[in-house]
Design an enzyme around this catalytic site. Structure first.
Site, PDB file in Angstrom:
ATOM      1  N   SER A 206       0.787  -1.233   0.000  1.00 36.23           N
ATOM      2  CA  SER A 206       0.000   0.000   0.000  1.00 36.23           C
ATOM      3  C   SER A 206       0.815   1.278   0.000  1.00 36.23           C
ATOM      4  O   SER A 206       0.332   2.326  -0.395  1.00 36.23           O
ATOM      5  CB  SER A 206      -0.929   0.003   1.212  1.00 36.23           C
ATOM      6  OG  SER A 206      -0.184  -0.133   2.403  1.00 36.23           O
ATOM      7  N   HIS A 234      -5.835  -3.573  -1.267  1.00 33.90           N
ATOM      8  CA  HIS A 234      -5.788  -2.621  -2.386  1.00 33.90           C
ATOM      9  C   HIS A 234      -6.039  -3.277  -3.735  1.00 33.90           C
ATOM     10  O   HIS A 234      -6.267  -2.577  -4.725  1.00 33.90           O
ATOM     11  CB  HIS A 234      -4.443  -1.894  -2.406  1.00 33.90           C
ATOM     12  CG  HIS A 234      -4.317  -0.908  -1.296  1.00 33.90           C
ATOM     13  ND1 HIS A 234      -4.695   0.400  -1.419  1.00 33.90           N
ATOM     14  CD2 HIS A 234      -3.915  -1.068  -0.019  1.00 33.90           C
ATOM     15  CE1 HIS A 234      -4.516   1.025  -0.265  1.00 33.90           C
ATOM     16  NE2 HIS A 234      -4.036   0.143   0.599  1.00 33.90           N
ATOM     17  N   LYS A 265     -11.426   0.758   0.262  1.00 29.50           N
ATOM     18  CA  LYS A 265     -10.632   1.286  -0.860  1.00 29.50           C
ATOM     19  C   LYS A 265     -11.539   1.339  -2.104  1.00 29.50           C
ATOM     20  O   LYS A 265     -12.372   2.211  -2.209  1.00 29.50           O
ATOM     21  CB  LYS A 265      -9.406   0.421  -1.121  1.00 29.50           C
ATOM     22  CG  LYS A 265      -8.777  -0.133   0.151  1.00 29.50           C
ATOM     23  CD  LYS A 265      -7.728   0.723   0.748  1.00 29.50           C
ATOM     24  CE  LYS A 265      -7.146   0.123   2.002  1.00 29.50           C
ATOM     25  NZ  LYS A 265      -6.919   1.087   3.054  1.00 29.50           N
TER      26      LYS A 265
HETATM   27  C1  PLP Z   1      -2.583  -3.689   2.881  1.00 30.82           C
HETATM   28  C2  PLP Z   1      -3.654  -3.273   3.836  1.00 30.82           C
HETATM   29  N1  PLP Z   1      -4.198  -4.195   4.643  1.00 30.82           N
HETATM   30  C3  PLP Z   1      -5.182  -3.883   5.492  1.00 30.82           C
HETATM   31  C4  PLP Z   1      -5.668  -2.609   5.586  1.00 30.82           C
HETATM   32  C5  PLP Z   1      -6.751  -2.288   6.580  1.00 30.82           C
HETATM   33  O1  PLP Z   1      -7.970  -2.097   5.936  1.00 30.82           O
HETATM   34  P1  PLP Z   1      -9.145  -1.283   6.626  1.00 30.82           P
HETATM   35  O2  PLP Z   1      -9.003   0.140   6.212  1.00 30.82           O
HETATM   36  O3  PLP Z   1     -10.388  -1.904   6.084  1.00 30.82           O
HETATM   37  O4  PLP Z   1      -9.016  -1.488   8.098  1.00 30.82           O
HETATM   38  C6  PLP Z   1      -5.145  -1.622   4.758  1.00 30.82           C
HETATM   39  C7  PLP Z   1      -5.647  -0.240   4.821  1.00 30.82           C
HETATM   40  O5  PLP Z   1      -5.046   0.652   5.314  1.00 30.82           O
HETATM   41  C8  PLP Z   1      -4.102  -1.950   3.862  1.00 30.82           C
HETATM   42  O6  PLP Z   1      -3.550  -1.027   3.090  1.00 30.82           O
END
Ligand code: PLP
Length: 420
Positions: A206, A234, A265
């Site tokens: 990310s 993502h 996202k």
């Molecule tokens: C790679 C990754 N995993 C997990 C998450 C967590 O997702 P959420 O925003 O639904 O808690 C994110 C978001 O920031 C992310 O980029």
């Protein structure tokens, strides 16, 4: 205080100070950043987050309409009429919340339908919703691993995977970023031990805009009989021809034991999920603590996410447009002389290798109508601070060119372009 060069990590790790003293120092740094009009987090916005956004500038305090390139709203679904309509209908029918977990309070037909649709979308037998992607990773990892087991992760994995591993108490091994040979070293190291081996990797990194090369990872997990968890936060809805995610992009759809995803996202909303075998999902329903000891995702959110899934499935041209836009931005920024990270993802990290310049560019872009993210510790390692630009399918050619022309001007002004 030199706000843009303040060493937050050193402050956190300082053993000579009490937590009260640390908080006071940090509070002072934030106030100083505000006074210098350099506080680039929690910026005030006054309208919906779309390809544009109304935001309050730091210098004048006036609201300005800006091109938004700091959001993960890849397909522009946050304000899509179908999603808004579905949400309103769900409120009228179901009310606003579940007031408890589905385990005990009842599991609506809407939740059940959405979980089944998600599972199909991900090429899995079953899926379970969680309040967020973060909690999905925590709940899944802690339900599978204990102190006699092994968690093996890429060194650039998302915090939620790292935290899940920490909370599980499993022994942790870290392999060099995107290095299958180093992953194999870890797998060999634990091959003779009796515990469960779980390999976890971000499908799309990310902060790095890079899609994991999943084929060798799938093959190694098979060879060494390790479970594979792909965090496709993502990728889901944004990567692969049909938006099925990083597994589709890499040609290994349906070949991970566990796929995690989020609705925060490309789906434009919030909430998370785990998809996998029916047995895995039944296990998580009863032992995934961050999913069961918490209230269910509200029906209105489920309705919004189901409508998002329908848009993604019915309109693959949105994903195609997202990638046309992001290819164009990547190409032009590279031609200008910017150093970019990653490839093929709509997340475009811009490395400037100088924190003061990163602050300068993000701040001046913002004042002039371009909303970018500034990424620093603890999101990335100290010394790898970067500008993060995210592209959307709904950015117009005018939006893209506005951003690119401004970045060219600022790149020259701040000496951030190679060969300039
Ligand atoms: C790679 C990754 N995993 C997990 C998450 C967590 O997702 P959420 O925003 O639904 O808690 C994110 C978001 O920031 C992310 O980029």
């Amino acid at each position: 205080v030199d706000v843009s060069n303040f060493d937050v990590k050193a402050l956190i790790q300082d053993q000579t100070k009490t937590i009260q003293e640390k908080m006071e120092i940090f509070d002072h740094v934030i106030e100083e950043a505000r006074r210098q009009k350099l506080y680039l987090f929690f910026r005030t916005t006054t309208g919906p987050s779309e390809n544009h956004i109304d935001a309050v500038t730091l210098e004048t305090g006036k609201t300005q309409n800006m091109v938004m390139m700091a959001s993960n709203n890849y397909l522009g679904l946050t304000t899509h009429p179908d999603l808004k309509e579905a949400t309103k209908k769900a409120i009228d029918y179901w009310g606003i919340g579940m007031a408890g977990p589905c385990t005990l309070n009842g599991n609506t037909t809407l939740h059940q339908e959405f979980e089944a649709r998600l599972a199909r979308f991900k090429g899995c037998e079953a899926a379970m919703l969680f309040p967020s992607g973060y909690s999905a990773n925590i709940g899944c990892i802690t339900a599978l691993l204990g102190k006699h087991d092994f968690f093996i992760g890429d060194e650039l994995n998302h915090a939620s995977l790292i935290d899940g591993a920490r909370y599980s108490g499993a022994k942790r091994l870290v392999y060099k970023h995107s290095d299958p040979a180093d992953l194999e070293r870890c797998l060999k190291e634990v091959a003779g031990s009796p515990g469960i081996k779980l390999v976890a990797v971000d499908g799309v990194f990310s902060m790095d805009g890079e899609i994991a090369d999943l084929q060798p990872i799938v093959a190694l997990c098979r060879q060494y009989k390790a479970l594979l968890l792909v965090d496709d936060a993502h990728g889901t809805g944004a990567i692969g021809k049909h938006g099925h995610g990083a597994m589709e992009y890499c040609g290994v759809e349906g070949q991970a034991d566990i796929v995690m995803g989020t609705f925060s996202k490309a789906f434009g909303c919030y909430g998370g999920f785990i998809a996998g075998s029916k047995a895995l999902i039944n296990w998580l329903r009863h032992f995934g603590r961050s999913g069961m000891f918490t209230a269910a995702v509200s029906p209105m959110v489920v309705a919004a996410c189901l409508a998002a899934l329908e848009v993604i499935e019915a309109q693959p041209e949105l994903v195609a447009r997202l990638h046309q836009n992001s290819d164009y931005v990547r190409r032009r920024l590279t031609e200008m002389g910017y150093e970019l990270g990653g490839k093929d993802a709509p997340i475009i990290p811009i490395f400037v290798r100088d924190r003061a310049k990163v602050y300068g560019i993000v701040k001046e872009a913002y004042e002039r109508g371009l909303f970018l993210s500034l990424i620093e510790y603890p999101a990335v390692a100290p010394g790898t601070e970067r500008i993060r630009l995210t592209v959307m399918a709904t950015h117009t050619q005018g939006d893209l060119d506005f951003a690119l022309n401004l970045l060219q001007e600022l790149g020259r002004k701040y000496g951030a372009l190679k060969g300039a």
